[in-house]
Design an enzyme around this catalytic site. Sequence first.
Site, PDB file in Angstrom:
ATOM      1  CD  GLN A  55      -2.749  -1.134  -0.109  1.00 48.35           C
ATOM      2  OE1 GLN A  55      -3.565  -0.250  -0.367  1.00 48.35           O
ATOM      3  NE2 GLN A  55      -2.507  -2.147  -0.926  1.00 48.35           N
ATOM      4  CG  HIS A 112      -1.347   2.218  -3.993  1.00 49.15           C
ATOM      5  ND1 HIS A 112      -1.778   2.147  -5.288  1.00 49.15           N
ATOM      6  CD2 HIS A 112      -1.733   1.057  -3.407  1.00 49.15           C
ATOM      7  CE1 HIS A 112      -2.396   1.000  -5.486  1.00 49.15           C
ATOM      8  NE2 HIS A 112      -2.386   0.312  -4.358  1.00 49.15           N
ATOM      9  CD  GLU A 161      -8.449   0.997   0.094  1.00 49.31           C
ATOM     10  OE1 GLU A 161      -8.753   0.936  -1.106  1.00 49.31           O
ATOM     11  OE2 GLU A 161      -7.405   1.556   0.487  1.00 49.31           O
ATOM     12  CG  HIS A 162      -7.033  -3.015   1.545  1.00 53.54           C
ATOM     13  ND1 HIS A 162      -6.446  -1.837   1.086  1.00 53.54           N
ATOM     14  CD2 HIS A 162      -7.738  -3.516   0.509  1.00 53.54           C
ATOM     15  CE1 HIS A 162      -6.777  -1.652  -0.180  1.00 53.54           C
ATOM     16  NE2 HIS A 162      -7.566  -2.657  -0.559  1.00 53.54           N
ATOM     17  CG  ASP A 171      -5.276  -4.333  -4.668  1.00 57.24           C
ATOM     18  OD1 ASP A 171      -6.330  -3.924  -4.158  1.00 57.24           O
ATOM     19  OD2 ASP A 171      -4.166  -3.820  -4.444  1.00 57.24           O
ATOM     20  CG  HIS A 231     -52.339  12.387   2.591  1.00 61.71           C
ATOM     21  ND1 HIS A 231     -52.104  13.637   2.076  1.00 61.71           N
ATOM     22  CD2 HIS A 231     -51.182  11.674   2.405  1.00 61.71           C
ATOM     23  CE1 HIS A 231     -50.863  13.690   1.621  1.00 61.71           C
ATOM     24  NE2 HIS A 231     -50.284  12.503   1.803  1.00 61.71           N
TER      25      HIS A 231
END
Length: 447
Positions: free
Chosen positions: A276, A279, A344-345, A378, A437
Amino acid sequence: MKIVRAKELGIEQIKQMLMKPAFDEVVLNPKIQEKNKILFGQDLTASQVVDKIVQAVREDGDAAAMKYTKLIDGVDFSPSDFLVTAEEYAAADKEADPAVVDSLKKAAANVRSYHMEQKPKSWMTYREHGSILGQALIPLDRVGIYVPGGTASYPSSVIMNAVPAAVAGVGEIIMMVPPALDGKINPYVLIAAREAGVTKIFKIGGAQAIAAMAFGTQSIPRVDKITGPGNIFVTLAKKAVYGHCDIDMLAGPSEILIVADKTADPVYTAADMLSQAEHDTLASSIVITDSEELAKQVQKELELQLANLPRQEIARASLDKNGLIVIAETLTQAMELANVSAPEHMEILTAQPFELLPYVRHAGAVFLGPYSPEPLGDYFAGPNHVLPTGGTARFYSVLNVETFMKRTSIISYTQPALMAVQDDIIRLAKAEGLDAHANAIRLRGMK
């Protein structure tokens, strides 16, 4: 890379360290700030840049899309150049390595199979007096997916966005990809798009691509929903157009959090952190363990593996700024802290990883055991890799088939069924001061 101890700092301070800034609080790096100043003639924040671009595309359509594609991406296109042609697909087929194409097809098949299993069904049930209630699951007419491009290529993101849309039955899937300086798109991105069911591809990136899909232009159709990851400008643009169309989520930098005990392999643990960190300098890589010895081993192993990484500079900057090893007092405390991060992971590298699974409250995806590393998700396993980031796993879900569908309620009452409940409905309508109504119900009881 810092090692901190919950026993020394206290649990509340550790929790503060695990909290992430909101995506719109990210400060642009000086190089991008300087570039923006040159491009726009003034020092603008990311939000100001995006607002400027989105409004221009909304008002001027293709002309604004052309302007910002040239200004930001350095590619001088006319509207007729935006759409990928059959000739470009053919060139991609010639250029691509057949082995890579084969792997892409296998990955797409895995993703398709997984998402077929999660496809929801419409339903109807009979109730009292012949009444019928139900729910229809209806695919969206047209969606737009955004895939990062330019100097990078992410065919895996194409598959993860387009396949569930195709499985859902979306009528038309269009895709936006930033072009490289030569005006081309990576061949594997084109091949993945065709394999995944994309209908049309436009060579446009950034906020201008998001705005073009949200509002439509002279050459680009308006979509009902936009999905897919991107940089801060793409994310802010998705926020700006939400309401004109739907979006999947507001995404931020990549994240991994690993809960590990003394049985975890420090080599695997460090490798997964770096998967990660490479990235982006803003990516977050965290280990929470109850083992002091593992913490020290991982710290050493990170240095060894960093030395051989092509993207060493990015990964090191990421670890220096956002990397963290936390020594918890127990694995139960480690899971408590992991849920605060809402990563996220989340990887669980312990002797019995499934025993900790019930403690997971907030995570985009969970990887259990030493042979389920994050890159498996991934690229290949089948579950989607478009996941909530920035702590938004507290309320966002992973991209899935239902992302591309809408639920419509079905109600059918017979007269006896309506008459059986009319007094309750009339009573509630009058309590809200809505006499019409009440009349709509009462009049049906008079015939």
